[in-house]
Design an enzyme around this catalytic site. Structure first.
Site: not given
Ligand SMILES: Nc1nc2c(ncn2[C@@H]2O[C@H](COP(=O)(O)OP(=O)(O)OP(=O)(O)O)[C@@H](O)[C@H]2O)c(=O)[nH]1
Ligand SMILES: [Mg+2]
Lengths: 588, 186
Positions: B73
């Site tokens: 974020q």
């Molecule tokens: N369709 C799809 N959704 C994904 C994939 N990888 C992650 N997501 C979705 O993307 C959303 C965010 O994933 P996070 O792993 O929380 O993302 P993050 O990068 O850790 O985000 P922050 O912690 O806010 O920085 C979640 O709802 C996951 O289910 C993917 O390869 N395909």
């Protein structure tokens, strides 16, 4: 240590406070700031761009929704949209906002991008005379031509305007009238107005996800506040003119303020318990953009200025812009506690102002007609612009961007606001000022008197010189001549050089002679009369002669020189040569 | 040394410890990727946006990874640089379906590469062009073009398309990273 890199960063990247996220020059989006908004339509934390597209020409009006760089959905609109807002209308889960599109006398409400409800503005009062005339027509008591005459009479006099039905009737050809009357006479007369602007007002909570009322301004110079669920009119207020731009703050049940810019060039401020405007700001030209910054109002005016006022109408500042304003919007970044004004100009620039200081300039490929700043997708600082040619521009404010009042390009230089160290007023200065203040009239008169005298003296001297031909310049137009004389020597012998010039453009002068007049007891001259050769224009003719001073008593006199024309007794030119005192001794 | 390392690895006696930074914009799938790499009994069921950062551990055949899963974020991105010094490798995750924010990802990557703690170090960078399963996702080639990865000359880097939810493409990336770290050490 910190100031140098800051400075460098500012100058090097001042144009790149923004990242170019997307540009589609042929997005086919034709809209204004009032018809564009950002909303989390699906409740997934990803804001969509909702646009009321006015299309090109008739038809093609659409409600378009963008997600990221692509178009997500399209709904056909029946009429040109005049305003579009997103608002939460109820407490139901999921808490997704509805979209309200104002067009004509209607507000179309969309939920989940599907038509949900249509609100129609209440009818206006019909002129009783008009009603009467149509009643007679219904009873076949009058023929269409009489009806026309009577309606025209009402149109010209009445203070309640005619309905659209009557106005249309008055435009018809005589042969069409009969069928028109028959078609319409049974229906009741209706007079409708149209919506000119729309906004939202929180009902009773200040939260971001609180339920909001719709606030609408109409062509009939009214403001209506609608209940979000039942769409009943909660409040009605009247204005002295037609509202065109609107900003609403507060909560309906607590306290609110509606700032409206009207077609008469005034801005009115309405409050919760006032049916009439509480404050009025009179502008010098028409408002084209209205933005509220905190408690102040910033207005873009048609005369290429931007002005700021308090809500009570006190003017705070004016800024002059390089081009006409096309639209304005607020740049609000609550996470960084930063607010600024976005002004789109007709010269393909968007300026960011913080108060009256410009802090950033964005050059665009086309004239921007609508601006919207806020959270788009997952990015908080997104700037969305659509252009005159139907293009869509999306820019994202850099996380590291800093707006510095210092790098204001235009506006007064800082030096202008530095006070000069002016010394204290002296006693003499004060006395003089007092004297001037007390005797201003007398001083003025004395000055005028002296000035007149000076003019008189100058005129007299001039006349005298003319009368006695005492001028070294010839006044005759046929022989424009110039002469000067130089005396050389210490005495008793002097050399006298006369320089004669013909100042005419091309005509030579002939038949001139020179003669000297002097006291023969004092001076003697070898030749006191000689002829002058032909004078070519522009050339200087030096003529030398010698004068002998006869006296050794140290006195001197004037020698007069006359330039004469053959056959004329008055000289063309006269010169008086003041002879110097002879200082030398006679050799013989 | 390498042989001994491998031997020790096979025997499960000793694994080299490496610190890895997991960076990328919010919602790109960083936490989901790391969660997939953990042994299945340690995996979390639902993943919420990371606040600040969290430290996770997982092991490969020869290495023991300590991952700093940073929040993507905007308001937490200024935390990243405080961990650059400790990081021996970087995993940079991109949501390949978020075309609009590709410029933001590039901007953050450029800032990272120009940071004094990163600029002159040969640390390997693994890119995941994540969410490849989504209909409007860009290919990993397109993502590397948009991020101008070909300009990274002084660091080993590799990009894999991945689907973190299904765990596809992750192993390929981690294998590459493991090789890089081992060659770097010997
Ligand atoms: N369709 C799809 N959704 C994904 C994939 N990888 C992650 N997501 C979705 O993307 C959303 C965010 O994933 P996070 O792993 O929380 O993302 P993050 O990068 O850790 O985000 P922050 O912690 O806010 O920085 C979640 O709802 C996951 O289910 C993917 O390869 N395909
Ligand atoms: Mg996370």
């Amino acid at each position: 240590m910190s100031s140098v890199p800051m400075e460098m960063k500012d100058s090097a990247v001042s144009s790149s406070k923004w990242l170019d996220a997307h540009y589609d020059p042929v997005a086919n989006l034709y809209t204004f700031s009032s018809c564009i908004t950002l909303a989390d339509l699906h409740g997934d934390g990803e804001n969509k761009l909702v646009v009321g597209d006015l299309g090109t020409g008739a038809g093609n009006m659409k409600l378009k929704v963008y997600r990221g760089t692509g178009l997500l959905s399209e709904n056909t609109l029946l009429d040109l949209p005049t305003g579009l807002v997103s608002f939460l209308m109820d407490q139901h889960e999921p808490r997704t906002p509805a979209i309200a599109v104002a067009s004509g006398p209607f507000i179309y409400i969309y939920k989940n991008l599907r038509p949900y409800f249509k609100f129609t503005l209440p009818n206006l009062e019909v002129n009783p005379l008009e009603q009467d005339v149509w009643n007679q027509a219904r009873g076949d008591m009058i023929d269409p031509l009489t009806l026309k005459e009577m309606l025209e009479g009402i149109r010209d006099k009445a203070d309640i305007p005619l309905s659209v039905r009557s106005l249309r009737f008055l435009m018809l050809e005589p042969q069409e009238m009969e069928s028109y009357v028959n078609l319409h006479k049974q229906q009741p007369i209706r007079r409708q107005t149209v919506i000119t602007c729309i906004g939202t007002l929180k009902k009773n909570m200040a939260d971001d996800d609180a339920v909001s009322c719709l606030v609408i301004g109409t062509e009939s110079q009214d403001i209506y506040i609608l209940d979000p669920e039942a769409f009943t009119i909660l409040s009605k207020m009247s204005l002295p003119s037609v509202p065109t731009l609107m900003d609403v703050t507060g909560q309906f049940d607590v306290e609110f303020r509606i700032i409206v810019a009207c077609r008469n060039g005034n801005i009115y401020v309405l409050r919760r318990d006032s049916q009439k405007p509480k404050y009025c700001i009179e502008l010098s030209s028409h408002p084209v953009g209205l933005v509220r910054m905190g408690k102040n109002v910033v207005v873009g005016c048609a005369e290429e200025t931007m002005q700021s006022f308090t809500q009570k109408g006190k003017k705070l500042w004016t800024t002059y812009l390089p081009a006409p304003v096309t639209t304005m919007a607020l740049l609000d970044l609550p996470t960084r506690g930063f607010q600024a004004i976005l002004v789109a100009l007709a010269n393909c620039e968007v300026h960011v102002y913080r108060d009256k200081n410009i802090v950033s300039t964005i050059k665009t490929q086309d004239v921007v007609t609508s601006i919207c700043f806020g959270r788009y997708g997952r990015e908080d600082g997104t700037l969305i612009m659509t252009t005159k040619g139907g293009g869509l521009i999306v820019k994202i404010l850099k996380r590291t961007a800093v707006f510095d009042d210092k790098d204001s390009i235009s506006g007064p230089p800082i030096a202008q606001s530095i006070r000069l160290n002016v010394p204290k007023k002296t006693k003499l200065y004060v006395d003089q000022t007092m004297r001037e203040r007390e005797n201003a009239v007398a001083m003025h008169r004395a000055f005028q008197m002296d000035l007149s005298r000076l003019r008189l003296a100058a005129a007299r001297a001039y006349v005298k010189a003319l009368e006695s031909s005492l001028t070294p310049m010839s006044t005759s137009l046929t022989e424009p001549l110039k002469m000067n004389a130089v005396v050389q020597g210490l005495g008793p012998s002097f050399k006298l050089t006369l320089n004669i010039q013909n100042t005419a453009a091309c005509r030579p002068v002939m038949n001139l002679a020179i003669s000297f007049l002097y006291d023969e007891n004092l001076y003697s001259m070898r030749t006191a009369f000689f002829k002058i050769p032909l004078l070519v224009p522009g050339l200087n003719y030096p003529i030398d002669t010698f004068v002998e001073c006869l006296s050794d008593k140290g006195i001197s006199d004037i020698i007069k020189v006359f330039v004469l024309r053959e056959g004329k007794s008055t000289p063309l030119l006269t010169a008086h040569i003041n002879m110097p005192v002879s200082e030398g001794l006679a050799l013989n | 040394m390498g042989l001994f390392d491998k031997l020790a690895g096979w025997l499960g006696l000793k694994k080299k410890e490496v610190n890895v930074l997991c960076l990328g914009l919010d919602n790109s799938g960083k936490t989901t990727i790391i969660n997939q790499l953990k042994p299945s009994n340690a995996q979390a069921q639902d993943i919420v946006p990371t606040i600040g950062f969290s430290i996770e551990k997982f092991k490969t055949s020869s290495l023991s990874f300590t991952v700093f899963d940073m929040s993507g974020q905007g308001r937490y991105r200024n935390l990243w640089e405080h961990y650059y010094k400790e990081g021996q490798a970087i995993i940079f995750v991109i949501d390949s379906s978020d075309k609009l924010r590709m410029v933001v990802a590039k901007e953050e990557l450029d800032t990272l590469l120009n940071h004094p703690d990163v600029k002159h170090r040969r640390i390997p960078i693994l890119f995941f062009a994540n969410k490849m399963d989504l209909r409007d996702a860009l290919s990993s080639v397109k993502v590397s073009q948009l991020l101008c990865l070909e300009n990274i000359k002084d660091k080993p880097w590799h990009i894999c398309a991945s689907n973190a939810v299904q765990g596809e493409g992750l192993q390929e990336g981690v294998d590459w990273l493991q090789d890089q770290i081992r060659t770097m050490r010997t």
